[in-house]
Design a protein around this motif. Structure first.
Motif, PDB file in Angstrom:
ATOM      1  N   MET A 194       1.191  -0.999   0.067  1.00 48.63           N
ATOM      2  CA  MET A 194      -0.148   0.066   0.120  1.00 48.63           C
ATOM      3  C   MET A 194       1.091   1.188   0.446  1.00 48.63           C
ATOM      4  N   GLU A 195       0.197   2.265  -1.237  1.00 45.87           N
ATOM      5  CA  GLU A 195       1.161   3.761  -0.684  1.00 45.87           C
ATOM      6  C   GLU A 195       0.654   4.164  -0.273  1.00 45.87           C
ATOM      7  N   GLN A 196       1.088   6.079   0.765  1.00 42.16           N
ATOM      8  CA  GLN A 196      -0.034   6.387   1.181  1.00 42.16           C
ATOM      9  C   GLN A 196       0.331   5.815   2.730  1.00 42.16           C
ATOM     10  N   LEU A 197       0.624   5.114   3.256  1.00 46.22           N
ATOM     11  CA  LEU A 197       0.363   5.042   4.598  1.00 46.22           C
ATOM     12  C   LEU A 197       1.016   6.493   5.271  1.00 46.22           C
ATOM     13  N   GLU A 198       0.079   6.438   6.621  1.00 46.31           N
ATOM     14  CA  GLU A 198       0.479   7.388   7.533  1.00 46.31           C
ATOM     15  C   GLU A 198       1.475   7.274   8.562  1.00 46.31           C
ATOM     16  N   TYR A 199       2.135   6.125   8.341  1.00 50.05           N
ATOM     17  CA  TYR A 199       3.459   5.289   9.520  1.00 50.05           C
ATOM     18  C   TYR A 199       4.498   5.137   8.785  1.00 50.05           C
ATOM     19  N   PRO A 200       5.235   4.372   9.279  1.00 50.59           N
ATOM     20  CA  PRO A 200       6.595   4.073   8.433  1.00 50.59           C
ATOM     21  C   PRO A 200       6.571   2.517   8.518  1.00 50.59           C
ATOM     22  N   VAL A 201       6.455   2.090   7.323  1.00 52.08           N
ATOM     23  CA  VAL A 201       6.168   0.224   6.513  1.00 52.08           C
ATOM     24  C   VAL A 201       7.749   0.634   5.002  1.00 52.08           C
ATOM     25  N   GLU A 202       8.321  -0.661   6.101  1.00 52.47           N
ATOM     26  CA  GLU A 202       9.591  -0.918   4.674  1.00 52.47           C
ATOM     27  C   GLU A 202       8.921  -1.376   3.169  1.00 52.47           C
ATOM     28  N   LYS A 203       9.256  -0.841   2.691  1.00 53.40           N
ATOM     29  CA  LYS A 203       8.477  -1.050   0.837  1.00 53.40           C
ATOM     30  C   LYS A 203       8.957  -2.561   0.367  1.00 53.40           C
ATOM     31  N   MET A 204       7.789  -3.032   0.152  1.00 55.11           N
ATOM     32  CA  MET A 204       7.883  -4.382  -0.080  1.00 55.11           C
ATOM     33  C   MET A 204       7.017  -4.764  -0.726  1.00 55.11           C
ATOM     34  N   VAL A 205       7.634  -6.369  -1.825  1.00 53.70           N
ATOM     35  CA  VAL A 205       6.386  -7.003  -2.226  1.00 53.70           C
ATOM     36  C   VAL A 205       6.320  -8.280  -0.969  1.00 53.70           C
ATOM     37  N   PRO A 206       5.294  -8.645  -0.732  1.00 57.23           N
ATOM     38  CA  PRO A 206       5.493  -9.824   0.620  1.00 57.23           C
ATOM     39  C   PRO A 206       5.031 -10.746  -0.257  1.00 57.23           C
ATOM     40  N   ILE A 207       5.886 -11.504   0.565  1.00 52.01           N
ATOM     41  CA  ILE A 207       5.774 -12.703   0.254  1.00 52.01           C
ATOM     42  C   ILE A 207       5.134 -14.464   1.276  1.00 52.01           C
ATOM     43  N   LEU A 208       4.835 -13.476   2.460  1.00 56.89           N
ATOM     44  CA  LEU A 208       4.325 -14.182   3.402  1.00 56.89           C
ATOM     45  C   LEU A 208       4.746 -13.527   4.446  1.00 56.89           C
ATOM     46  N   GLY A 209       3.151 -13.542   5.343  1.00 60.46           N
ATOM     47  CA  GLY A 209       2.649 -12.520   5.954  1.00 60.46           C
ATOM     48  C   GLY A 209       1.652 -13.257   7.448  1.00 60.46           C
ATOM     49  N   LEU A 210       2.113 -13.181   8.004  1.00 60.02           N
ATOM     50  CA  LEU A 210       1.578 -13.742   9.549  1.00 60.02           C
ATOM     51  C   LEU A 210       0.147 -12.976  10.766  1.00 60.02           C
ATOM     52  N   ASP A 211      -0.812 -13.049  10.371  1.00 62.62           N
ATOM     53  CA  ASP A 211      -2.050 -12.277  11.164  1.00 62.62           C
ATOM     54  C   ASP A 211      -1.941 -12.716  12.429  1.00 62.62           C
ATOM     55  N   ALA A 216      -6.948 -14.637  15.094  1.00 57.74           N
ATOM     56  CA  ALA A 216      -6.662 -15.306  14.264  1.00 57.74           C
ATOM     57  C   ALA A 216      -6.132 -16.502  15.824  1.00 57.74           C
ATOM     58  N   TYR A 217      -6.292 -16.267  16.838  1.00 59.76           N
ATOM     59  CA  TYR A 217      -4.971 -17.506  17.708  1.00 59.76           C
ATOM     60  C   TYR A 217      -6.159 -17.565  19.218  1.00 59.76           C
ATOM     61  N   TYR A 218      -6.684 -16.694  19.474  1.00 54.10           N
ATOM     62  CA  TYR A 218      -7.162 -16.447  20.854  1.00 54.10           C
ATOM     63  C   TYR A 218      -8.024 -17.464  20.723  1.00 54.10           C
ATOM     64  N   LEU A 219      -8.904 -18.379  20.468  1.00 59.52           N
ATOM     65  CA  LEU A 219      -9.359 -19.471  21.048  1.00 59.52           C
ATOM     66  C   LEU A 219      -9.122 -20.534  21.380  1.00 59.52           C
ATOM     67  N   ALA A 226       2.931 -15.310  21.913  1.00 62.98           N
ATOM     68  CA  ALA A 226       4.395 -15.664  21.167  1.00 62.98           C
ATOM     69  C   ALA A 226       3.956 -17.237  20.647  1.00 62.98           C
ATOM     70  N   ASP A 227       3.565 -17.887  21.309  1.00 62.36           N
ATOM     71  CA  ASP A 227       3.235 -19.008  21.980  1.00 62.36           C
ATOM     72  C   ASP A 227       2.697 -19.800  19.944  1.00 62.36           C
ATOM     73  N   TYR A 228       1.803 -19.215  19.303  1.00 60.65           N
ATOM     74  CA  TYR A 228       1.029 -18.778  18.300  1.00 60.65           C
ATOM     75  C   TYR A 228       2.284 -18.568  17.495  1.00 60.65           C
ATOM     76  N   VAL A 229       2.593 -18.040  17.636  1.00 59.69           N
ATOM     77  CA  VAL A 229       3.626 -16.650  16.116  1.00 59.69           C
ATOM     78  C   VAL A 229       5.268 -18.300  16.202  1.00 59.69           C
ATOM     79  N   LYS A 230       5.109 -19.081  17.429  1.00 60.29           N
ATOM     80  CA  LYS A 230       6.539 -19.569  17.027  1.00 60.29           C
ATOM     81  C   LYS A 230       4.995 -21.164  16.084  1.00 60.29           C
ATOM     82  N   ALA A 231       4.436 -21.295  16.537  1.00 57.36           N
ATOM     83  CA  ALA A 231       3.480 -22.815  16.253  1.00 57.36           C
ATOM     84  C   ALA A 231       3.481 -22.184  14.429  1.00 57.36           C
TER      85      ALA A 231
END
Length: 268
Positions: A194-211, A216-219, A226-231
């Motif tokens: 996305m262009e014109q974001l109002e906060y700093p973000v590294e410009k890139m074409v994403p290939i992998l994202g984690l929600d 996404a994980y609370y249940l 941290a456990d969800y991110v590791k899993a």
């Protein structure tokens, strides 16, 4: 039945309370759509998961997958259609191409268009635990080693980005305009295309994202992000991520979120 004020002690425990909270959140998202204009032209559709709801067990549970996909993702698709963006055919490539200009088209397109793209890419980058484990292909592994020194170093930086994103958002691995891999995070349903974001973000074409939204994980994990991110690493489809790197991101092209090349039972 009448809703209770808060959650009372219940022999079913915190998991039931978390399930109710997730469902309320999904209904809240759907309610937002009533305020949006009706859509015109070609519509986007909710892509089917390329595996069963329970395919990612025990790392991501089936109930979370069902609510996350069928309720939350579906609400983003409906919201994007209601925003009535003209000139789009509703396909994966059109969705990918929309991301750069989404913030300039208003909050509805930014939030729902980003939410649709982010989730569609998220699903196809995951692989059932019953299948063979995958590793990055040679070109991607070389790029990881060149940029981060090792897979372990990359994962540590990615996890730091995921844990450092306060509130709701996403952590990303992608390719910068200079062809080098990088890691960043975005808030809410934004992404680094996305262009014109109002906060700093590294410009890139994403290939992998984690929600890292709580839905996404609370249940399963409650407050243990941290456990969800590791899993997460246990279910990454590196075959698909490698293809996205080689065929799109390394060439500066946004990745269309389809199962193609991921070895899924369903491929488009």
């Amino acid at each position: 039945s009448r809703l209770r004020k808060g959650f009372s002690p219940d022999p079913r425990g915190p998991r039931e309370d978390a399930r109710i909270a997730a469902m309320v959140g999904a209904r809240w998202l759907g309610g937002l759509l009533l305020a949006l204009p009706r859509s015109i032209g070609a519509e986007f559709t909710l892509p089917a998961l390329p595996y069963a709801y329970d395919a990612l067990e025990p790392h991501i549970d089936a109930e979370t997958m069902k609510i996350h996909h069928d309720k939350h993702h579906a609400a983003y698709v409906a919201g994007l259609n209601a925003a009535a963006v003209e000139g789009l055919d509703g396909g994966p490539s059109a969705l990918a191409g929309l991301q750069a200009r989404a913030p300039g088209l208003g909050a509805a397109v930014r939030n729902h268009g980003g939410g649709h793209y982010n989730h569609a890419l998220f699903w196809v980058n995951l692989a059932p635990t019953s299948g063979p484990s995958t590793e990055p292909e040679a070109d991607l592994q070389a790029a990881i080693d060149d940029r981060f020194g090792s897979m372990e170093n990359m994962q540590a930086q990615f996890e730091k980005a995921a844990m450092g994103r306060f509130g709701s958002g996403w952590a990303w691995l992608g390719v910068r305009p200079d062809g080098v891999l990088a890691i960043t995070s975005t808030a809410n349903q934004d992404n680094p295309l996305m262009e014109q974001l109002e906060y700093p973000v590294e410009k890139m074409v994403p290939i992998l994202g984690l929600d890292v939204w709580e839905h996404a994980y609370y249940l399963k994990y409650q407050n243990r992000r941290a456990d969800y991110v590791k899993a997460f690493w246990k279910v990454v489809n590196w075959r698909k991520v490698s293809r996205s790197f080689a065929s799109y991101a390394s060439k500066g092209k946004p990745v269309p979120p389809t199962p193609t090349g991921g070895g899924h039972a369903t491929e488009l």
